[in-house]
Write a protein that holds these residues in place. Structure first.
Motif, PDB file in Angstrom:
ATOM      1  N   SER A  27      -1.145 -29.581 -10.364  1.00 41.76           N
ATOM      2  CA  SER A  27      -0.394 -28.823  -9.369  1.00 41.76           C
ATOM      3  C   SER A  27      -1.340 -28.381  -8.265  1.00 41.76           C
ATOM      4  O   SER A  27      -2.454 -28.896  -8.136  1.00 41.76           O
ATOM      5  CB  SER A  27       0.274 -27.616 -10.043  1.00 41.76           C
ATOM      6  OG  SER A  27      -0.686 -26.831 -10.734  1.00 41.76           O
ATOM      7  N   ASP A  87       4.434 -24.028  -0.085  1.00 41.39           N
ATOM      8  CA  ASP A  87       5.362 -24.690  -0.993  1.00 41.39           C
ATOM      9  C   ASP A  87       5.273 -26.206  -0.915  1.00 41.39           C
ATOM     10  O   ASP A  87       6.094 -26.916  -1.482  1.00 41.39           O
ATOM     11  CB  ASP A  87       6.799 -24.261  -0.709  1.00 41.39           C
ATOM     12  CG  ASP A  87       7.307 -24.730   0.665  1.00 41.39           C
ATOM     13  OD1 ASP A  87       6.489 -25.267   1.463  1.00 41.39           O
ATOM     14  OD2 ASP A  87       8.507 -24.559   0.938  1.00 41.39           O
ATOM     15  N   SER A  88       4.250 -26.719  -0.218  1.00 42.75           N
ATOM     16  CA  SER A  88       4.183 -28.155   0.031  1.00 42.75           C
ATOM     17  C   SER A  88       2.741 -28.665  -0.034  1.00 42.75           C
ATOM     18  O   SER A  88       1.775 -27.907   0.169  1.00 42.75           O
ATOM     19  CB  SER A  88       4.768 -28.467   1.416  1.00 42.75           C
ATOM     20  OG  SER A  88       4.496 -29.794   1.813  1.00 42.75           O
ATOM     21  N   TYR A 128       3.092 -36.886   0.198  1.00 45.28           N
ATOM     22  CA  TYR A 128       3.158 -36.055   1.400  1.00 45.28           C
ATOM     23  C   TYR A 128       3.770 -36.822   2.567  1.00 45.28           C
ATOM     24  O   TYR A 128       4.537 -36.275   3.370  1.00 45.28           O
ATOM     25  CB  TYR A 128       1.760 -35.567   1.765  1.00 45.28           C
ATOM     26  CG  TYR A 128       1.652 -34.878   3.099  1.00 45.28           C
ATOM     27  CD1 TYR A 128       2.414 -33.742   3.386  1.00 45.28           C
ATOM     28  CD2 TYR A 128       0.790 -35.358   4.084  1.00 45.28           C
ATOM     29  CE1 TYR A 128       2.319 -33.109   4.615  1.00 45.28           C
ATOM     30  CE2 TYR A 128       0.688 -34.735   5.314  1.00 45.28           C
ATOM     31  CZ  TYR A 128       1.454 -33.610   5.580  1.00 45.28           C
ATOM     32  OH  TYR A 128       1.348 -32.991   6.805  1.00 45.28           O
ATOM     33  N   THR A 138       3.945 -25.449  -7.946  1.00 45.87           N
ATOM     34  CA  THR A 138       4.416 -26.831  -7.892  1.00 45.87           C
ATOM     35  C   THR A 138       4.974 -27.090  -6.505  1.00 45.87           C
ATOM     36  O   THR A 138       5.911 -26.407  -6.081  1.00 45.87           O
ATOM     37  CB  THR A 138       5.518 -27.082  -8.934  1.00 45.87           C
ATOM     38  OG1 THR A 138       4.984 -26.875 -10.248  1.00 45.87           O
ATOM     39  CG2 THR A 138       6.047 -28.516  -8.832  1.00 45.87           C
ATOM     40  N   PRO A 139       4.417 -28.040  -5.769  1.00 46.08           N
ATOM     41  CA  PRO A 139       4.915 -28.298  -4.419  1.00 46.08           C
ATOM     42  C   PRO A 139       6.309 -28.909  -4.448  1.00 46.08           C
ATOM     43  O   PRO A 139       6.734 -29.469  -5.461  1.00 46.08           O
ATOM     44  CB  PRO A 139       3.891 -29.285  -3.855  1.00 46.08           C
ATOM     45  CG  PRO A 139       3.363 -30.003  -5.054  1.00 46.08           C
ATOM     46  CD  PRO A 139       3.321 -28.961  -6.141  1.00 46.08           C
ATOM     47  N   LYS A 140       6.999 -28.811  -3.341  1.00 43.26           N
ATOM     48  CA  LYS A 140       8.355 -29.345  -3.277  1.00 43.26           C
ATOM     49  C   LYS A 140       8.374 -30.861  -3.445  1.00 43.26           C
ATOM     50  O   LYS A 140       9.407 -31.436  -3.801  1.00 43.26           O
ATOM     51  CB  LYS A 140       9.019 -28.946  -1.960  1.00 43.26           C
ATOM     52  CG  LYS A 140       8.343 -29.464  -0.702  1.00 43.26           C
ATOM     53  CD  LYS A 140       9.010 -28.905   0.550  1.00 43.26           C
ATOM     54  CE  LYS A 140       8.365 -29.396   1.827  1.00 43.26           C
ATOM     55  NZ  LYS A 140       8.996 -28.800   3.039  1.00 43.26           N
ATOM     56  N   GLU A 141       7.229 -31.508  -3.216  1.00 42.44           N
ATOM     57  CA  GLU A 141       7.119 -32.954  -3.433  1.00 42.44           C
ATOM     58  C   GLU A 141       6.871 -33.290  -4.907  1.00 42.44           C
ATOM     59  O   GLU A 141       6.636 -34.439  -5.249  1.00 42.44           O
ATOM     60  CB  GLU A 141       5.973 -33.525  -2.591  1.00 42.44           C
ATOM     61  CG  GLU A 141       6.136 -33.363  -1.102  1.00 42.44           C
ATOM     62  CD  GLU A 141       5.538 -32.059  -0.581  1.00 42.44           C
ATOM     63  OE1 GLU A 141       5.464 -31.879   0.648  1.00 42.44           O
ATOM     64  OE2 GLU A 141       5.136 -31.209  -1.404  1.00 42.44           O
ATOM     65  N   LYS A 142       6.904 -32.300  -5.783  1.00 44.87           N
ATOM     66  CA  LYS A 142       6.688 -32.386  -7.223  1.00 44.87           C
ATOM     67  C   LYS A 142       5.190 -32.387  -7.577  1.00 44.87           C
ATOM     68  O   LYS A 142       4.343 -32.700  -6.749  1.00 44.87           O
ATOM     69  CB  LYS A 142       7.337 -33.630  -7.848  1.00 44.87           C
ATOM     70  CG  LYS A 142       8.848 -33.650  -7.784  1.00 44.87           C
ATOM     71  CD  LYS A 142       9.392 -34.860  -8.548  1.00 44.87           C
ATOM     72  CE  LYS A 142      10.894 -34.867  -8.572  1.00 44.87           C
ATOM     73  NZ  LYS A 142      11.433 -36.029  -9.354  1.00 44.87           N
ATOM     74  N   SER A 162      10.386 -33.845 -14.682  1.00 47.19           N
ATOM     75  CA  SER A 162      10.223 -33.145 -13.408  1.00 47.19           C
ATOM     76  C   SER A 162       8.913 -33.512 -12.722  1.00 47.19           C
ATOM     77  O   SER A 162       8.645 -33.061 -11.606  1.00 47.19           O
ATOM     78  CB  SER A 162      10.266 -31.627 -13.637  1.00 47.19           C
ATOM     79  OG  SER A 162       9.080 -31.171 -14.286  1.00 47.19           O
TER      80      SER A 162
END
Length: 352
Positions: free
Chosen positions: A136, A149-150, A178, A252-256, A328
């Protein structure tokens, strides 16, 4: 096969190889592994019970396994590569099939791992799952006005000189996600060029590519970096335990986040096969699974083993009986064109 052997040989040109030692004698076990996987907290228990003395050597990247094994046989008995590196070890001829009947507790491993396509191939089992987890992002909340968050936080010029990144080909995976690519393990030439360009553009922002979890811990503890990708659970625990007057937090970034699973593989022609199987069995026991989970902060692969040695709170924290969590994550796979990925990553590091 030829390509993989060529990669192993080429790796020697880019990785510093330690002077070779003579092959270990019976009763000794040389393990090539990761930080935290062979600590004083639980390994002495194995040595006392088995009569096998463990000597651990550490890697900072999955690319180190091929280089060190290609340097000469007889030095290592067990290696613990991640799932995306298991096929290369098999196809390059570095390892031998596993007799699962000799591994006590093997039937307690999550079948999602023990029967994974890269673990079972050519009608044989090639690896014994050991531990799993995610990669992460980690950051200093006191250094950011708003919570990131990214993955974009790793490419933000506002963080210049305070960003770190793992010195590993997985940097390509992060950058590809990204940039919005879903096929991160099978990128086209055009996509790889875009990834390379973005990473080269990022280089002036990077304080340092970290080679080990210990190095990242030092970088953050010494306030040299404020944000990085990191093996979930380990660096945050180590930095915060130092009580430096600040804390680091994972997200955990929004890109997983990425997911990984490390396994034990038996080096071909090891003279210490008996000790090797004893070690694999111990690492599937309560002492082995709880020991390595406690040492690293990662997730056990054998829920039966940890049933009586983990509190309910720790079981929840370490995702015990929650393999759905895997879904996830972007679980690591060996890239379809591994040689090309390594070529691109080396080009990035060589760029000014």
């Amino acid at each position: 096969m030829k390509i993989l052997r060529k990669l192993a040989v080429c790796a020697l040109a880019t990785v510093a190889i330690l002077p070779q030692t003579v092959a270990a004698s019976a009763g000794e076990l040389n393990v090539l592994t990761w930080e935290g996987y062979s600590t004083k907290g639980f390994i002495p228990k194995f040595e006392e019970a088995s009569g096998c003395k463990v000597t651990a050597s550490y890697v900072g990247s999955n690319d180190d396994f091929a280089a060190k094994l290609a340097a000469g046989g007889g030095v290592y008995d067990i290696i613990t590569p991640s799932l995306d590196t298991v096929p290369m070890m098999r196809l390059a001829g570095f390892v031998a099939p596993i007799d699962t009947a000799k591994v006590a507790g093997f039937d307690g491993i999550y079948p999602e791992f023990s029967k994974a396509a890269d673990v079972v191939a050519d009608d044989a089992t090639w690896a014994v799952p050991l531990i799993w987890g995610s990669v992460s992002l980690i950051y200093r909340p006191d250094k950011f006005a708003t919570k990131p968050d990214s993955i974009a936080v790793l490419f933000d010029p506002a963080n210049k000189g305070k960003i770190s990144l793992w010195d590993d080909k997985s940097a390509l995976y992060w950058t590809a996600r990204y940039l919005g690519y879903d096929n991160v393990f099978d990128l086209t030439d055009e996509q790889l060029e875009a990834v390379k360009a973005k990473l080269i553009e990022q280089k002036p922002l990077i304080r340092k590519y970290w080679a080990s979890a210990g190095e990242l811990t030092e970088l953050m503890a010494n306030q040299e970096v404020f944000v990085s990708n990191a093996w979930t659970g380990l660096t945050s625990k180590d930095v915060n335990n130092l009580k430096k007057g600040f804390e680091v937090v994972e997200f955990t970034p929004k890109e997983k986040a990425e997911g990984w699973m490390d396994s034990m593989m038996l080096v071909k022609d090891t003279p210490n096969e008996d000790c090797a199987y004893k070690y694999m069995s111990f690492m599937q026991s309560a002492e082995g699974q709880c020991g390595i989970a406690e040492s690293t902060g990662y997730f056990p692969v054998n829920p039966k083993a940890v049933a009586g040695c983990m509190s309910d709170e720790m079981k929840k924290d370490r995702q015990v009986d929650n393999v759905e969590f895997v879904k996830s994550l972007v679980m690591w796979q060996q890239p379809k064109r591994l040689d090309k990925y390594l070529e691109v990553w080396n080009a990035v590091k060589a760029a000014p």
